[in-house]
Design a protein around this motif. Structure first.
Motif, short mmCIF file in Angstrom:
data_model
loop_
_atom_site.label_atom_id
_atom_site.label_comp_id
_atom_site.label_asym_id
_atom_site.label_seq_id
_atom_site.Cartn_x
_atom_site.Cartn_y
_atom_site.Cartn_z
N LEU A 268 35.26 23.16 0.20
CA LEU A 268 34.34 22.14 0.66
C LEU A 268 33.99 21.25 -0.52
O LEU A 268 33.56 21.73 -1.56
CB LEU A 268 33.06 22.76 1.23
N TYR A 269 34.18 19.93 -0.32
CA TYR A 269 33.80 18.95 -1.33
C TYR A 269 32.73 18.03 -0.76
O TYR A 269 32.92 17.41 0.29
CB TYR A 269 35.01 18.12 -1.75
N LEU A 270 31.58 17.97 -1.44
CA LEU A 270 30.49 17.09 -1.07
C LEU A 270 30.43 15.96 -2.09
O LEU A 270 30.28 16.20 -3.29
CB LEU A 270 29.17 17.87 -1.04
N ILE A 271 30.57 14.72 -1.61
CA ILE A 271 30.79 13.57 -2.48
C ILE A 271 29.50 12.79 -2.65
O ILE A 271 29.02 12.13 -1.71
CB ILE A 271 31.87 12.63 -1.90
N PRO A 272 28.87 12.81 -3.83
CA PRO A 272 27.66 12.00 -4.05
C PRO A 272 27.96 10.51 -3.81
O PRO A 272 28.97 9.99 -4.29
CB PRO A 272 27.33 12.26 -5.52
N GLY A 273 27.10 9.86 -3.05
CA GLY A 273 27.27 8.44 -2.78
C GLY A 273 28.35 8.12 -1.78
O GLY A 273 28.59 6.94 -1.50
N GLY A 274 29.02 9.12 -1.23
CA GLY A 274 30.12 8.89 -0.31
C GLY A 274 29.61 8.55 1.09
O GLY A 274 28.79 9.28 1.65
N TYR A 275 30.10 7.45 1.66
CA TYR A 275 29.72 7.06 3.01
C TYR A 275 30.63 7.75 4.04
O TYR A 275 31.38 8.66 3.71
CB TYR A 275 29.77 5.54 3.14
N HIS A 276 30.56 7.31 5.29
CA HIS A 276 31.30 7.98 6.35
C HIS A 276 32.80 7.85 6.10
O HIS A 276 33.34 6.74 5.97
CB HIS A 276 30.94 7.39 7.71
N CYS A 277 33.47 8.98 6.07
CA CYS A 277 34.90 9.05 5.75
C CYS A 277 35.21 8.40 4.40
O CYS A 277 36.35 8.01 4.13
CB CYS A 277 35.74 8.41 6.86
N LEU A 278 34.16 8.28 3.58
CA LEU A 278 34.25 7.74 2.21
C LEU A 278 34.63 6.27 2.18
O LEU A 278 35.04 5.75 1.15
CB LEU A 278 35.21 8.58 1.36
#
Length: 497
Positions: free
Chosen positions: A407-417
């Protein structure tokens, strides 16, 4: 408790697939039209492109490389309520990997069993249970089975490795495959999965009710976002460590451009908190994370918000065995345990992909990468975190879960990045997860840190942060900030425990 499919599938006609071809087509691409279900097969410079329909009415596209096929098959998921075959023109989610760019992968996608006017159209399911089952449960499995038929007919052998790649609804489809069709794919990439779909409809209705009349307008979102950044940092690594309170920027008197009115503060609190009942129990896994404010525009803020459109069509056309009256609106939705339970009847049967038991997928040798942006304002990242924590517990802890999943949680990442579009320079793509997944499946090279790029502000619009993100342990969150609206919620439907 997960409900049985028996009652639902009993009303659905048998969905037969064409029988496998015995040998390679003697006249190449054109010969594939002899297969039942193939309507056209034509070549361009790089591919034999096959299109057709699988019963009862699932349209698909399969692209077969004319040269140097790697033996790898990648199936692409859809978005929203689907209804159209995704464009397989590169790049797509994760399709920046070398064999994709070099046009050496077999690619496939479908419309998930129905035709829609756009991604928010659910009218196709109003009186068609088979279409609902296809969308929620069977379409991706059927396409994978049929793609084996086509590749065998064209190349003389089936794929060596099969991969699934999807985000949003495609992410839900990926988790559904891992849970219910565990032998279909060797590797699954699931981004921002809409896997808890029935309760997600309650979240959409909640937002529509709370911001009815556009109480919180688009012009106030940068004001709110800037206040969150001042309180918690320009790039929030984990929103649960943030204790921002929207009331801190409440206007002292009349409405002003640089503050929120009391009513606007209430909308922001509701968005961060998520739908809840009279006993303050969440009916979905939390709300939107601190830092997601810029992407609220168009989802539940502004004219014709998509959350309201999808929420209404789900309730009126997809949610129940018997549809509500024609005059039903989202104002009629009540946020109660009874509403939640009623939604779960078809939700658990065909739409949700919430089982933490991936033991069969693991036994098959399957590998799973899940990613979610912390700034996603369409599907709450807390839903994914809750599910993955249950996966870890079921597997026997974080260390054991890492043998087959990440599982990768992306800081600042929006929907589907992706997006908001005005904030993300065009040259900044999404992280490339497909190559690590292939390396893990084919060479046993387990993925570690992933390099990503996120946009953190609109002033200036090209401010980009390059990050390295480690795999997350959902069972070991950081200490929650006291008073955080993103932490310590109780999800009423947490049957994942």
């Amino acid at each position: 408790m997960r409900r049985t499919l028996t009652a639902v599938l009993a009303a659905v006609p048998f969905l037969a697939l064409p029988a496998p071809a015995a040998q390679a087509a003697p006249d190449g691409c054109a010969g594939l039209t002899r297969l039942p279900g193939v309507e056209s097969a034509a070549t361009d410079a790089d591919y034999c492109e096959v299109t057709g329909t699988l019963p009862p009415h699932e349209r698909y596209k399969i692209k077969l490389p004319l040269r140097n096929w790697t033996g790898q098959y990648v199936q692409q998921g859809c978005a929203g309520l689907c209804g159209a075959v995704p464009d397989l023109t590169l790049p797509l989610f994760g399709f920046q990997c070398a064999p994709a760019v070099d046009k050496r992968l077999v690619l496939a996608a479908s419309d998930s069993g129905h035709t829609g006017t756009d991604l928010g159209d659910g009218s196709w399911g109003a009186h068609d249970l088979a279409a609902r089952v296809d969308f929620g449960l069977t379409s991706e499995h059927k396409l994978r089975v049929f793609a084996d038929v086509v590749t065998k007919a064209f190349y003389g052998h089936r794929p060596t490795y099969r991969y699934y790649d999807g985000c949003s609804t495609g992410g839900r489809q990926g988790l559904n495959l891992a849970e219910r069709f565990p032998a279909d794919f060797d590797g699954i990439l699931a981004g921002a999965p809409a896997h808890n779909l029935a309760p997600l409809a309650l979240s959409n209705a909640w937002l529509a009710q709370k911001n009815k009349g556009d109480i919180l307008p688009p012009a106030k979102l940068p004001v709110l976002h800037a206040a969150v950044q001042r309180a918690c940092g320009e790039l929030i690594q984990d929103p649960r460590t943030c204790a921002f309170q929207p009331s801190s920027i409440q206007c002292e008197g009349a409405d002003q451009p640089d503050c929120l009115t009391r009513a606007q503060v209430a909308v922001a609190v509701a968005a961060y908190r998520g739908p809840s009942d009279a006993r303050n129990r969440n009916l979905y896994n939390g709300g939107f994370a601190y830092g997601s404010e810029l992407s609220w525009n168009g989802w539940f803020v502004g004219p014709d918000p998509l959350a309201a459109r999808i929420g209404l069509t789900y309730f009126t056309n997809l949610a129940y065995p018997r549809n509500p009256p024609a005059d039903f609106t989202l104002d009629d939705v009540t946020f109660t345990e009874a509403t939640f339970d009623r939604l779960q009847i078809l939700g658990d049967a065909i739409y949700n992909a919430t089982s933490p038991d991936l033991s069969a997928f693991r036994a098959h040798g399957g590998k799973l990468i899940v990613y979610h942006g912390w700034a996603d304002a369409q599907i709450s990242p807390f839903s994914t975190v809750d599910w993955y924590a249950a996966v870890e517990r079921h597997a026997g802890g974080f260390t054991v879960s890492q043998r087959f999943s990440r599982l990768y949680l992306i800081p600042g990442g929006y929907h589907c990045l992706f997006g908001p579009e005005v904030d993300r320079p065009s040259e900044i793509g999404v992280p490339e997860f497909l190559t690590p997944l292939m390396s893990w499946v084919e060479r046993g090279e387990a993925p570690g840190p992933i390099d990503v790029a996120t946009v953190t502000t609109t002033d200036p619009p090209d401010l980009v942060r390059f990050l390295t993100v480690d795999p997350s342990d959902a069972l070991s969150p950081p200490p929650a900030a006291p008073g955080s609206l993103n932490a310590n919620y109780h999800y009423i439907g947490n049957h994942l425990e």
